[in-house]
Design an enzyme around this catalytic site. Structure first.
Site, mmCIF file in Angstrom:
data_model
loop_
_atom_site.group_PDB
_atom_site.id
_atom_site.type_symbol
_atom_site.label_atom_id
_atom_site.label_comp_id
_atom_site.label_asym_id
_atom_site.label_seq_id
_atom_site.Cartn_x
_atom_site.Cartn_y
_atom_site.Cartn_z
ATOM 1 N N PRO A 127 23.930 -2.156 35.427
ATOM 2 C CA PRO A 127 22.567 -2.702 35.433
ATOM 3 C C PRO A 127 22.109 -2.954 34.010
ATOM 4 O O PRO A 127 22.273 -2.094 33.134
ATOM 5 C CB PRO A 127 21.734 -1.579 36.073
ATOM 6 C CG PRO A 127 22.506 -0.329 35.847
ATOM 7 C CD PRO A 127 23.964 -0.723 35.771
ATOM 8 N N ALA A 144 18.651 -4.465 32.264
ATOM 9 C CA ALA A 144 17.320 -5.058 32.428
ATOM 10 C C ALA A 144 17.229 -6.332 31.590
ATOM 11 O O ALA A 144 17.636 -6.351 30.432
ATOM 12 C CB ALA A 144 16.250 -4.056 31.993
ATOM 13 N N GLN A 174 18.890 -0.670 42.171
ATOM 14 C CA GLN A 174 18.472 0.494 41.383
ATOM 15 C C GLN A 174 16.951 0.642 41.310
ATOM 16 O O GLN A 174 16.246 -0.288 40.926
ATOM 17 C CB GLN A 174 19.011 0.399 39.947
ATOM 18 C CG GLN A 174 18.734 1.686 39.168
ATOM 19 C CD GLN A 174 19.180 1.631 37.722
ATOM 20 O OE1 GLN A 174 18.574 0.949 36.913
ATOM 21 N NE2 GLN A 174 20.246 2.349 37.396
ATOM 22 N N CYS A 187 17.468 5.955 31.771
ATOM 23 C CA CYS A 187 16.710 5.084 30.874
ATOM 24 C C CYS A 187 16.009 5.908 29.789
ATOM 25 O O CYS A 187 15.277 6.851 30.090
ATOM 26 C CB CYS A 187 15.700 4.261 31.671
ATOM 27 S SG CYS A 187 14.829 3.116 30.589
ATOM 28 N N LYS A 240 22.776 6.952 38.524
ATOM 29 C CA LYS A 240 23.330 6.606 37.205
ATOM 30 C C LYS A 240 22.626 7.484 36.175
ATOM 31 O O LYS A 240 21.396 7.460 36.067
ATOM 32 C CB LYS A 240 23.121 5.127 36.915
ATOM 33 C CG LYS A 240 23.660 4.706 35.560
ATOM 34 C CD LYS A 240 23.772 3.196 35.458
ATOM 35 C CE LYS A 240 24.228 2.769 34.079
ATOM 36 N NZ LYS A 240 23.176 2.918 33.043
ATOM 37 N N ASN A 261 31.078 5.101 32.027
ATOM 38 C CA ASN A 261 30.332 4.009 31.380
ATOM 39 C C ASN A 261 30.053 4.334 29.913
ATOM 40 O O ASN A 261 29.901 5.485 29.540
ATOM 41 C CB ASN A 261 29.006 3.793 32.154
ATOM 42 C CG ASN A 261 28.037 2.863 31.449
ATOM 43 O OD1 ASN A 261 26.931 3.264 31.096
ATOM 44 N ND2 ASN A 261 28.442 1.624 31.221
ATOM 45 N N GLY A 262 30.003 3.262 29.129
ATOM 46 C CA GLY A 262 29.646 3.378 27.715
ATOM 47 C C GLY A 262 30.725 2.800 26.831
ATOM 48 O O GLY A 262 31.832 3.357 26.760
ATOM 49 N N ARG A 317 27.285 -4.126 28.183
ATOM 50 C CA ARG A 317 27.105 -5.143 27.143
ATOM 51 C C ARG A 317 28.316 -6.049 26.985
ATOM 52 O O ARG A 317 28.171 -7.229 26.663
ATOM 53 C CB ARG A 317 26.735 -4.452 25.828
ATOM 54 C CG ARG A 317 25.311 -3.906 25.864
ATOM 55 C CD ARG A 317 25.053 -2.913 24.776
ATOM 56 N NE ARG A 317 25.838 -1.691 24.938
ATOM 57 C CZ ARG A 317 25.828 -0.678 24.097
ATOM 58 N NH1 ARG A 317 25.077 -0.747 23.023
ATOM 59 N NH2 ARG A 317 26.566 0.400 24.332
HETATM 60 C C1 LIG Z 1 19.630 -4.566 27.446
HETATM 61 C C2 LIG Z 1 20.003 -3.380 28.268
HETATM 62 C C3 LIG Z 1 19.361 -3.169 29.479
HETATM 63 C C4 LIG Z 1 19.699 -2.064 30.269
HETATM 64 N N1 LIG Z 1 19.081 -1.887 31.482
HETATM 65 C C5 LIG Z 1 19.455 -0.858 32.281
HETATM 66 C C6 LIG Z 1 18.879 -0.691 33.572
HETATM 67 O O1 LIG Z 1 18.031 -1.472 34.032
HETATM 68 N N2 LIG Z 1 19.288 0.382 34.308
HETATM 69 C C7 LIG Z 1 20.229 1.271 33.843
HETATM 70 O O2 LIG Z 1 20.582 2.209 34.552
HETATM 71 N N3 LIG Z 1 20.791 1.113 32.643
HETATM 72 C C8 LIG Z 1 20.436 0.075 31.867
HETATM 73 N N4 LIG Z 1 21.049 -0.097 30.658
HETATM 74 C C9 LIG Z 1 22.172 0.782 30.279
HETATM 75 C C10 LIG Z 1 23.498 0.141 30.678
HETATM 76 O O3 LIG Z 1 23.603 0.006 32.073
HETATM 77 C C11 LIG Z 1 24.683 0.975 30.180
HETATM 78 O O4 LIG Z 1 24.573 2.278 30.698
HETATM 79 C C12 LIG Z 1 24.749 1.051 28.659
HETATM 80 O O5 LIG Z 1 24.489 -0.206 28.071
HETATM 81 C C13 LIG Z 1 26.116 1.547 28.180
HETATM 82 O O6 LIG Z 1 27.140 0.732 28.677
HETATM 83 P P1 LIG Z 1 27.828 -0.451 27.793
HETATM 84 O O7 LIG Z 1 28.248 0.167 26.511
HETATM 85 O O8 LIG Z 1 28.960 -0.930 28.641
HETATM 86 O O9 LIG Z 1 26.758 -1.484 27.575
HETATM 87 C C14 LIG Z 1 20.694 -1.156 29.834
HETATM 88 C C15 LIG Z 1 21.324 -1.372 28.607
HETATM 89 C C16 LIG Z 1 20.997 -2.468 27.830
HETATM 90 C C17 LIG Z 1 21.720 -2.682 26.528
#
Ligand SMILES: Cc1cc2nc3c(=O)[nH]c(=O)nc-3n(C[C@H](O)[C@H](O)[C@H](O)COP(=O)(O)O)c2cc1C
Length: 349
Positions: A43, A45, A98, A129, A168, A228-229, A252
């Site tokens: 997810p 946002a 979510q 969050c 999550k 994740n991450g 990302r």
């Molecule tokens: C711009 C942005 C928006 C995000 N929105 C949400 C969200 O709505 N819900 C959520 O659980 N995590 C949200 N996250 C967290 C991501 O889902 C994820 O856990 C985090 O970016 C780490 O994963 P990645 O390194 O693959 O990006 C958001 C992250 C970013 C950068």
């Protein structure tokens, strides 16, 4: 390519992505629901629109998420939020919807609403969050500060929901060791899968996700764990090997790169990776723009969102900086396409 009708486009995507799998080692399931592969669109946002979700589905993600939806906004009847629910009627693959919130009665009412208005496979609850606006409502990762309340809340959600509930979370609020306690609380409450972002709330997005704690969580968990991450096609295998997670969630790295899911599946199946030039990426971007304006409700919102999303498709383009600057002035599909065509034809230095 632009203006291709959706059927033509998706048949091309299907060709690109023959990823319906039979090998049970390469799939995973949540609450008995089989997902076609072990890669999940996170997810995000502002990004996880119907366009991003359907591109992820079509290019291979086994599961996709909506962005976080406010239980309070649903409780108080916000029209925009209802529209997000209606978009889910057009998702083309398994979807986790979510919610975030704090008050149990508001969340219960929100669940009644999403059950009626949305189409989804799993109900996900946000425990990760870190942003102040959400923390002020005691929602998101704030819930990790009070595990007895978290248990009460998640039990109420599981009881109310007719869909399997997943969650999550981050590793903890400030102590990553807390993740094992959090996993147990969630399991005891009846949660059917847990996605873990390998950072604490205190870390925000600094440093690197710590997969050792995800491995610890997996070693004591009885439900599927989604790691994740900071995961992309380069480290995916290592993360699987280290954590033994059931699936990987990509955030990302999938922005402007929906084909990452095809790459991940290809790597896992031992298929050669398709080398894509920036011109190929531009063609995919054009499809993305076409789809966004064709399928999303608010053209103005699409124009604004594309200012962030579109440049991510353009990595490697010689005139990327100039194109990015010019993109800030694009206000319609036609303006975006014209700019991209100019970039493709080398008309922008
Ligand atoms: C711009 C942005 C928006 C995000 N929105 C949400 C969200 O709505 N819900 C959520 O659980 N995590 C949200 N996250 C967290 C991501 O889902 C994820 O856990 C985090 O970016 C780490 O994963 P990645 O390194 O693959 O990006 C958001 C992250 C970013 C950068």
């Amino acid at each position: 390519m632009v203006g291709t009708n959706p059927a033509e486009f998706w048949s091309k995507a299907d060709e690109l992505c023959k990823s319906e799998k039979m090998d049970p080692n390469l799939t995973f399931n949540i609450a008995g629901i089989e997902l076609k592969d072990r890669y999940v669109q996170a997810p995000l946002a502002g990004f996880s629109t119907i366009t991003m979700r359907n591109f992820a589905h079509r290019y291979g993600a086994g599961l996709s998420y909506t962005e976080m939806i406010s239980a309070n906004a649903l409780f108080y009847g916000s029209q925009d939020t209802f529209e997000m629910l209606h978009d889910t009627q057009r998702d083309e693959g398994p979807l986790a919807l979510q919610l975030f919130g704090y008050e149990i009665d508001h969340i219960e009412k929100a669940i009644e609403i999403v059950e009626k208005e949305a189409k989804y496979t799993f109900l996900d609850f946000n425990l990760g969050c870190p942003v102040p606006k959400v923390m002020k409502q005691k929602a998101g990762s704030h819930l990790l500060t009070d595990l007895p309340y978290l248990y009460k809340l998640m039990s109420a959600i599981v009881k109310k929901s007719n869909h399997p509930v997943v969650a999550k979370t981050r590793l903890g609020f400030s102590n990553p060791e807390d993740i094992t306690k959090i996993v147990k609380v969630l399991e005891d409450a009846g949660v059917k899968a847990i996605a873990i972002h390998g950072r604490t709330r205190s870390q925000f997005y600094t440093g690197h996700a710590d997969y050792n704690y995800i491995a610890k969580a997996k070693s004591i968990a009885n439900v599927p764990i989604i790691a994740n991450g900071d995961i992309d096609e380069k480290n995916a295998k290592d993360v699987f090997d280290l954590t033994k997670a059931d699936a990987l969630m990509i955030g990302r790295a999938a922005i402007g790169n929906p084909l990452i899911f095809k790459d991940l599946v290809d790597l896992e199946e031992g298929n050669p990776l398709t080398i894509r030039t920036y011109k190929d990426n531009l063609e995919i971007l054009k499809e993305y723009i076409d789809y966004s304006y064709g399928f999303e409700r608010d053209a103005h919102k699409v124009s604004l969102a594309l200012r962030t999303i579109a440049p991510a498709f353009l990595t490697g383009l010689p005139s990327i900086k100039k194109v990015r600057t010019l993109m800030v002035h694009c206000n319609s599909k036609e303006e975006y396409i014209e700019l991209i065509d100019k970039a493709l034809n080398g008309e922008i230095e």
